[in-house]
Design a protein around this motif. Structure first.
Motif: not given
Length: 864
Positions: A759-760, A765-766, A806-807, A816-818
């Protein structure tokens, strides 16, 4: 008497060769296509009778036939005598084929072989079950289909085993040698036998000793996959049984001829372990480290081998008496006589003295021994081999605590007074060792020994080293250039120009010729009188055809050996790559962070496995030999295959043998190797939970001192050894200072790392996600895997919720939520959720998320 003893050894080696030959045949005795009419009619001479008065154990007829088939070959050992007199009980043919007869039907030598056969198998032959014939006429063909089961499956296991079986193949070092639960075809013993016989014909010797020792190596190649017996659990190979039978027979012979004290147990088990190996190998500066490490590591193998050969020479023993020799440790079986014990004491003192003179206190070999009774070998009268191994391990470890005790009085000054002068004294530029008085320095970069004059010693562009350091560098280079090594008990005349080394000045010389040298010197080898061994290392392209047809020496001993790391990545000039070069071999990934991964791994609880892994009733000498051989095959042999298939251009095996390994490589590839080694070891050991590997990976720059890097990886390995959680003990890998269980955490953390990295790198993903997790982990004040700073929960919730809002990418939002949910979850019943999986782990989820992020951050970094 010497000739009689040598003949006994050969006969004991071949006593069950008929079990191999018979499996390649079809039909019974009368319909056999291999048995001659003379042998078919000799059942009454060689076969014993069962309770129903029928002849049993008819494999001995094929053993007799083998001798008869090759009577001219064996006649060369007896000055032309044809060995076909079936009435002479001491003929080789009779000794080989008569071991199932009653004792009153045997000669003295025949009785020794019969007894050795019983003691090797550890079965009381007076019991009906032990006397059962596994090749009875009623199931003539069925026993040929029974494969040998893996001894590794049953170690430490109570209850029924025998699901994993060995393939029927000659020796190789690839995965085809692994035990399996299913095979597509029936065993093809005929093909295996034909290959064996075709190579057997190339054993050219007119001495029992050279012939027998070469034959032992040929049997190693072809009979390690054949069960010695199919009665009960067939987990001992024909090779291990024949080898230990021959060793025991020789010991019984020596005991009967030399013993003057009837109270002595007949056998003595000698055990040794070289300590200081790790420190010795890695105690070098980094300049030229990669060029020196390989040879320095292999030197330890040669030193151990030289010690073993010295013991065999002084005690007049054979290769079969070596129960195990790998990884700086070995075990030897000898007779237990007053003469042997006096000689053993003397030779141990000589070995200790020579090692001290050569290496001072940096290396030490602890050699000790214990008596072994027949009762211990047979597991009767409350005695067994477990007790023997435990006693020997204890004595050997005690001796390690009293290093060089016998030399202290004679060499007091060497131990208790400063030996180094310091100041401007000349030192070895690689090891930092001071020169002894009269010792010279040589140019490290020269291929040949080039002594440095005083005016050259002060030049900054020259690396000045001691002779042994230079030879160790050459040794590493010759491992790839020489097709084999030649071992001699004497210095070979006119071979001075061929690279050779004499470890610790013990009188054992190791030569590393190239093929041109062999052609030039082959006439000299033909007069070696069985004192030269020609050893092929690991085979060429997995080919173990070690009986080199181009070498003339008919009385040489031919064989093969395994060595972990005999190949390595090289530059365009053929030299081993430097550590810097290892990081630059793949230009397409030149943007990766440049770090070496220093990998160390070893088998967990190996001492316990040897002392109690084999149950008392099954603890035979042949099983211990098989267990030792199995470890040696994996770490000294098969590990080279893993390396070649995984990271041959970006890593190098510095050391691998016994039960441990040390590898240097690009850090990502060192991790890849660790994973593959653990995966294959688990498969190789049949998934048996008694076996596991623990290890550690330390990340360092290519300029970091290798000695310090070795210490860091040792600390990481120790941390893995200390891993404990519920039923998971050890069986772990330490990375980035966090020990992870192979069974639970490692794979899950790696999967999350891969997801984060994907993802990065795709900008979904930032990168700030990585730094946020690391910052929260640092501020959490985690102790005993519990967050002490409770603010972490709401701060992490706030930060991650805001980032998720923001994603725009759905995958990143889910991740992120996981992460947020799992960090803030309540621990319940020793389990947590990590990566959306319920995980048994001692760690708080934040620790694991932090590790995954650090790992991903390392792989995504582009700075050096």
């Amino acid at each position: 008497m010497k000739n009689e003893r040598d003949k006994l050894y050969l006969a004991a080696l071949l006593h069950d060769i008929g079990k191999f030959y018979q499996r390649a045949d079809t039909g019974n005795v009368q319909t056999s296509r291999f048995l001659s009419s003379e042998i078919k009619n000799s059942e009454s001479i060689f076969c014993s009778k069962g309770q129903n008065s029928k002849y049993t154990h008819k494999h001995v007829l094929w053993s007799a036939q083998f001798i008869y088939d090759h009577r001219q070959v064996f006649a060369n050992l007896t000055n032309g005598h044809q060995l076909t007199d079936l009435s002479n009980k001491d003929e080789l043919l009779n000794l080989v084929a008569s071991h199932h007869l009653q004792e009153d039907q045997l000669s003295e030598l025949g009785r020794l072989i019969k007894k050795a056969d019983h003691l090797s198998s550890g079965m009381d032959r007076n019991t009906p079950e032990a006397l059962k014939d596994d090749q009875a006429e009623t199931s003539w063909e069925s026993f040929k289909k029974i494969r040998m089961t893996s001894i590794l499956e049953g170690i430490g296991v109570k209850g029924k085993t025998g699901n994993y079986h060995q393939p029927i193949l000659p020796m190789c070092i690839d995965k085809t040698m692994f035990a399996s639960t299913a095979f597509e075809k029936e065993p093809d013993y005929t093909l295996l036998w034909n290959k064996f016989v075709s190579e057997f014909k190339f054993i050219q010797s007119n001495t029992y000793h050279a012939f027998s020792e070469t034959l032992l190596n040929l049997m190693y190649k072809y009979t390690t996959c054949i069960p010695a017996s199919t009665v009960n659990l067939p987990d001992v190979s024909l090779y291990d049984h024949a080898k230990t039978t021959a060793a025991i027979a020789v010991c019984l012979y020596d005991y009967s001829k030399q013993n003057t004290n009837s109270d002595l147990d007949p056998f003595r088990l000698i055990g040794a372990d070289i300590s200081g190996i790790q420190k010795y190998i890695y105690q070098i500066i980094n300049k030229g480290a990669s060029k020196n490490l390989k040879g320095r590591s292999f030197y330890i193998k040669l030193l151990s081998d030289a010690i073993v050969r010295t013991l065999l020479k002084e005690l007049d023993l054979f290769q079969a008496n070596i129960i195990y020799n790998s990884g700086g440790g070995f075990f030897i079986l000898s007779a237990n006589t007053e003469s042997v014990n006096r000689t053993l004491l003397s030779v141990v003192q000589k070995i200790e003295s020579q090692i001290f003179l050569t290496h001072q206190t940096s290396l030490y070999v602890a050699i000790d021994s214990v008596p072994v009774s027949e009762d211990a070998l047979m597991c009767r009268n409350d005695k067994n081999l477990e007790q023997v191994w435990s006693e020997l391990f204890e004595k050997r470890d005690e001796k390690k605590q009293m290093r060089y005790a016998t030399l202290l009085k004679a060499r007091y000054n060497s131990f208790f007074e400063p030996q180094n002068k310091g100041g401007n004294s000349r030192i070895d530029s690689i090891t930092g060792e001071e020169l002894a008085e009269g010792e010279s320095l040589y140019d490290f970069e020269q291929d040949k020994l080039h002594k440095l004059s005083d005016n050259l010693l002060n030049r900054s562009d020259i690396i000045a080293v001691k002779e042994i350091t230079h030879k160790q560098k050459q040794l590493g280079r010759m491992l790839r250039e020489s097709p084999f090594m030649i071992v001699s008990e004497n210095k070979l005349s006119n071979w001075e120009h061929i690279f050779h080394i004499e470890p610790a000045k013990l009188g054992i010389y190791y030569y590393f010729p190239i093929e041109v040298d062999i052609i030039e010197k082959e006439n000299q080898l033909s007069h070696s009188a069985a004192k030269v061994s020609v050893i092929t290392l690991n085979g060429k392209d997995n080919n173990f055809d070690f009986l080199w047809k181009s070498i003339k020496g008919i009385n040489n001993i031919y064989g093969f050996d395994f060595y972990g790391g005999n190949d390595f990545p090289r530059d365009k000039h053929g030299d081993v790559l430097t550590f810097e070069d290892l990081l630059d071999t793949n230009k397409s990934t030149n943007s990766e962070i440049k770090r070496l991964g220093i990998l160390r791994m070893d088998v967990d609880n190996l001492g316990k496995i040897f002392q109690s892994g084999i149950s008392s009733e099954r603890a035979t000498l042949s099983r211990y030999a098989a267990l030792s051989r199995s470890f040696d095959w994996f770490f000294s042999g098969y590990l080279n295959t893993i390396w070649k298939q995984t990271a041959p251009s970006t890593s190098m095996i510095i050391y691998s043998g016994g039960d441990d390994l040390f590898i240097v490589g690009k850090w990502t590839h060192s991790l890849m190797l660790a994973k593959q080694i653990q995966k294959d070891f688990k498969e190789y050991t049949c998934g048996n939970p008694a076996f596991s590997l623990s290890g550690g990976v330390a990340l360092v720059t290519s300029k970091f001192p290798i000695m310090k890097a070795a210490e860091l990886s040792a600390q990481s390995e120790l941390a893995a050894k200390c891993y404990r959680h519920q039923n998971n003990h050890k069986n772990a890998i330490t990375f980035l200072s966090i020990p992870l269980s192979w069974n639970s955490e490692f794979a899950v953390v790696e999967n999350i790392k891969n997801e984060i990295l994907s993802l990065v790198t795709s900008s979904k993903l930032p990168k700030s996600f990585l730094s946020k997790i690391t910052t929260h982990a640092l501020n959490a004040d985690i102790k005993d895997h519990q967050i002490k700073n409770l603010k972490t929960y709401w701060m992490a919730t706030y930060d991650l919720s805001r980032m998720a809002n923001d994603i725009k990418n759905k995958e990143a939002d889910i991740l992120i939520r996981m992460c947020q949910k799992e960090i803030c979850a309540i621990r319940y019943d020793e389990k947590v959720f990590f990566g959306n999986k319920e995980l048994a782990t001692p760690y708080h989820p934040l620790e694991l998320w932090n590790l995954a992020c650090r790992w991903a951050e390392l792989e995504s970094r582009t700075t050096i």
